[in-house]
Scaffold this motif. Structure first.
Motif, PDB file in Angstrom:
ATOM      1  N   GLY A 111      49.496  92.900   9.491  1.00 24.24           N
ATOM      2  CA  GLY A 111      50.504  93.845   9.010  1.00 24.24           C
ATOM      3  C   GLY A 111      50.609  93.867   7.501  1.00 24.24           C
ATOM      4  N   GLY A 112      51.758  94.274   7.035  1.00 22.48           N
ATOM      5  CA  GLY A 112      51.991  94.323   5.596  1.00 22.48           C
ATOM      6  C   GLY A 112      51.394  95.546   4.934  1.00 22.48           C
ATOM      7  N   GLY A 113      51.313  96.649   5.664  1.00 23.14           N
ATOM      8  CA  GLY A 113      50.755  97.868   5.089  1.00 23.14           C
ATOM      9  C   GLY A 113      51.715  98.534   4.115  1.00 23.14           C
ATOM     10  N   LYS A 114      51.153  99.301   3.199  1.00 23.43           N
ATOM     11  CA  LYS A 114      51.963 100.107   2.281  1.00 23.43           C
ATOM     12  C   LYS A 114      52.113 101.477   2.929  1.00 23.43           C
ATOM     13  CE  LYS A 114      52.678 101.698  -2.330  1.00 23.43           C
ATOM     14  NZ  LYS A 114      52.565 101.386  -3.708  1.00 23.43           N
ATOM     15  N   MET A 115      53.235 101.682   3.563  1.00 19.49           N
ATOM     16  CA  MET A 115      53.416 102.865   4.385  1.00 19.49           C
ATOM     17  C   MET A 115      53.910 104.082   3.614  1.00 19.49           C
ATOM     18  SD  MET A 115      52.206 101.403   6.929  1.00 19.49           S
ATOM     19  CE  MET A 115      52.188 102.887   7.883  1.00 19.49           C
ATOM     20  N   PHE A 116      54.523 103.875   2.446  1.00 16.10           N
ATOM     21  CA  PHE A 116      55.062 104.996   1.682  1.00 16.10           C
ATOM     22  C   PHE A 116      54.650 104.872   0.227  1.00 16.10           C
ATOM     23  CE2 PHE A 116      57.971 104.019   5.182  1.00 16.10           C
ATOM     24  CZ  PHE A 116      57.905 105.222   5.875  1.00 16.10           C
ATOM     25  N   GLN A 117      53.934 105.853  -0.263  1.00 17.52           N
ATOM     26  CA  GLN A 117      53.511 105.852  -1.655  1.00 17.52           C
ATOM     27  C   GLN A 117      54.724 106.071  -2.553  1.00 17.52           C
ATOM     28  OE1 GLN A 117      50.459 104.964  -2.515  1.00 17.52           O
ATOM     29  NE2 GLN A 117      50.043 104.776  -0.337  1.00 17.52           N
ATOM     30  N   GLY A 118      54.695 105.445  -3.724  1.00 22.78           N
ATOM     31  CA  GLY A 118      55.760 105.636  -4.692  1.00 22.78           C
ATOM     32  C   GLY A 118      56.941 104.696  -4.524  1.00 22.78           C
ATOM     33  N   LEU A 119      56.979 103.954  -3.440  1.00 23.83           N
ATOM     34  CA  LEU A 119      58.060 102.997  -3.228  1.00 23.83           C
ATOM     35  C   LEU A 119      57.523 101.586  -3.449  1.00 23.83           C
ATOM     36  CD1 LEU A 119      59.690 104.439   0.020  1.00 23.83           C
ATOM     37  CD2 LEU A 119      60.444 104.759  -2.338  1.00 23.83           C
ATOM     38  N   ARG A 120      58.432 100.639  -3.580  1.00 22.30           N
ATOM     39  CA  ARG A 120      58.041  99.236  -3.711  1.00 22.30           C
ATOM     40  C   ARG A 120      57.168  98.844  -2.525  1.00 22.30           C
ATOM     41  NH1 ARG A 120      62.184  95.435  -2.282  1.00 22.30           N
ATOM     42  NH2 ARG A 120      60.922  93.694  -1.683  1.00 22.30           N
ATOM     43  N   ASP A 121      56.148  98.045  -2.756  1.00 24.09           N
ATOM     44  CA  ASP A 121      55.208  97.657  -1.711  1.00 24.09           C
ATOM     45  C   ASP A 121      55.745  96.456  -0.936  1.00 24.09           C
ATOM     46  OD1 ASP A 121      53.053  97.284  -0.066  1.00 24.09           O
ATOM     47  OD2 ASP A 121      51.567  97.213  -1.667  1.00 24.09           O
ATOM     48  N   VAL A 122      56.661  96.734  -0.004  1.00 23.42           N
ATOM     49  CA  VAL A 122      57.276  95.689   0.813  1.00 23.42           C
ATOM     50  C   VAL A 122      56.221  94.991   1.657  1.00 23.42           C
ATOM     51  CG1 VAL A 122      58.962  95.246   2.651  1.00 23.42           C
ATOM     52  CG2 VAL A 122      59.478  96.895   0.856  1.00 23.42           C
ATOM     53  N   GLY A 123      55.242  95.751   2.146  1.00 22.77           N
ATOM     54  CA  GLY A 123      54.203  95.177   2.989  1.00 22.77           C
ATOM     55  C   GLY A 123      53.424  94.079   2.298  1.00 22.77           C
ATOM     56  N   ALA A 124      53.022  94.318   1.048  1.00 21.32           N
ATOM     57  CA  ALA A 124      52.277  93.294   0.298  1.00 21.32           C
ATOM     58  C   ALA A 124      53.137  92.062   0.069  1.00 21.32           C
ATOM     59  CB  ALA A 124      51.791  93.866  -1.037  1.00 21.32           C
ATOM     60  N   THR A 125      54.434  92.268  -0.188  1.00 23.81           N
ATOM     61  CA  THR A 125      55.356  91.148  -0.364  1.00 23.81           C
ATOM     62  C   THR A 125      55.459  90.339   0.924  1.00 23.81           C
ATOM     63  OG1 THR A 125      56.600  92.439  -1.983  1.00 23.81           O
ATOM     64  CG2 THR A 125      57.722  90.542  -1.024  1.00 23.81           C
ATOM     65  N   ASN A 126      55.553  91.033   2.062  1.00 21.75           N
ATOM     66  CA  ASN A 126      55.618  90.353   3.360  1.00 21.75           C
ATOM     67  C   ASN A 126      54.350  89.544   3.633  1.00 21.75           C
ATOM     68  OD1 ASN A 126      58.164  91.291   4.048  1.00 21.75           O
ATOM     69  ND2 ASN A 126      57.390  93.053   5.170  1.00 21.75           N
ATOM     70  N   ALA A 127      53.197  90.153   3.379  1.00 22.79           N
ATOM     71  CA  ALA A 127      51.922  89.474   3.635  1.00 22.79           C
ATOM     72  C   ALA A 127      51.779  88.240   2.740  1.00 22.79           C
ATOM     73  CB  ALA A 127      50.760  90.437   3.416  1.00 22.79           C
ATOM     74  N   ALA A 128      52.127  88.381   1.466  1.00 28.01           N
ATOM     75  CA  ALA A 128      52.036  87.248   0.535  1.00 28.01           C
ATOM     76  C   ALA A 128      52.985  86.129   0.967  1.00 28.01           C
ATOM     77  CB  ALA A 128      52.357  87.699  -0.887  1.00 28.01           C
ATOM     78  N   PHE A 129      54.197  86.496   1.392  1.00 26.84           N
ATOM     79  CA  PHE A 129      55.136  85.485   1.869  1.00 26.84           C
ATOM     80  C   PHE A 129      54.547  84.725   3.064  1.00 26.84           C
ATOM     81  CE2 PHE A 129      57.916  84.372   5.322  1.00 26.84           C
ATOM     82  CZ  PHE A 129      58.624  83.336   4.749  1.00 26.84           C
ATOM     83  N   ALA A 130      54.019  85.451   4.057  1.00 25.78           N
ATOM     84  CA  ALA A 130      53.500  84.806   5.268  1.00 25.78           C
ATOM     85  C   ALA A 130      52.407  83.807   4.921  1.00 25.78           C
ATOM     86  CB  ALA A 130      52.981  85.857   6.243  1.00 25.78           C
ATOM     87  N   LYS A 131      51.482  84.207   4.065  1.00 24.45           N
ATOM     88  CA  LYS A 131      50.369  83.316   3.698  1.00 24.45           C
ATOM     89  C   LYS A 131      50.865  82.093   2.922  1.00 24.45           C
ATOM     90  CE  LYS A 131      47.177  87.158   3.847  1.00 24.45           C
ATOM     91  NZ  LYS A 131      46.442  88.153   3.058  1.00 24.45           N
TER      92      LYS A 131
END
Length: 180
Positions: free
Chosen positions: A99-119
């Motif tokens: 998971g951790g996809g960037k689903m909406f362009q122009g908004l903060r990349d919550v997905g990348a933050t989630n993926a980095a946290f998990a790792k």
């Protein structure tokens, strides 16, 4: 054995929704999740043959006063504890992260933050990440077999047509019972 033939023997498909986690040692269970910017951590103990999945929306509660199921830190701890209650030993756990996809362009990349946290969480806990798929711009459907540690992912195309509109609801009154 082909994937489709293998899947058919799993009679118990359990969908892990956002804010949930599930652990099992049942060989007939297959855990599933559909992820956009959310992340699923899949954990497996190969010796105990138990595993599980969580599905979180945000890494940590900024308030840190109240634990909540939408946060990865809380759900990861619950999953580890549940696996240990099924016989897993923390030092044997292996992980796959999805998971951790960037689903909406122009908004903060919550997905990348989630993926980095998990790792980082898994690294801090000494749990090796052996596979998975994070980030990108597509949602994904994940299937995880907790007793074998096997995982399968399929990207959900953004080009898929929207589902048909719901059929109109007809109201009918019969005596004192109203049917919709």
């Amino acid at each position: 054995m082909s994937f489709n033939a293998d899947v058919s023997r799993f009679a118990k498909r359990i969908h892990v929704n956002q804010g949930e986690h599930f652990a099992s040692g049942d060989p007939e269970v297959c855990l599933t999740a559909i992820l956009g910017s959310c992340v699923a951590i899949c954990l497996y103990d190969p010796a105990a043959k138990v595993g599980g999945m969580n599905h979180f929306l945000l890494p940590e509660n900024p308030d840190s006063v109240q634990a909540h199921g939408r946060y990865g830190a809380y759900l990861a701890e619950l999953l580890i504890n549940d696996l240990m209650s099924l016989g897993a030993i923390k030092s044997r756990l292996e992980a796959k992260v999805f998971g951790g996809g960037k689903m909406f362009q122009g908004l903060r990349d919550v997905g990348a933050t989630n993926a980095a946290f998990a790792k980082k969480f898994l690294m801090d806990e000494g749990i090796p990440v052996l596979g998975g798929s994070t980030e990108g711009t597509s949602a994904r459907r994940v299937e995880f077999w907790p007793t074998t540690g096997r995982a399968f992912q399929k990207f959900v195309s953004q080009d898929m047509p929207p589902p048909p509109p719901p059929k109109p609801i007809l109201e009918t009154s019969i005596g004192d019972v109203e049917l919709f």
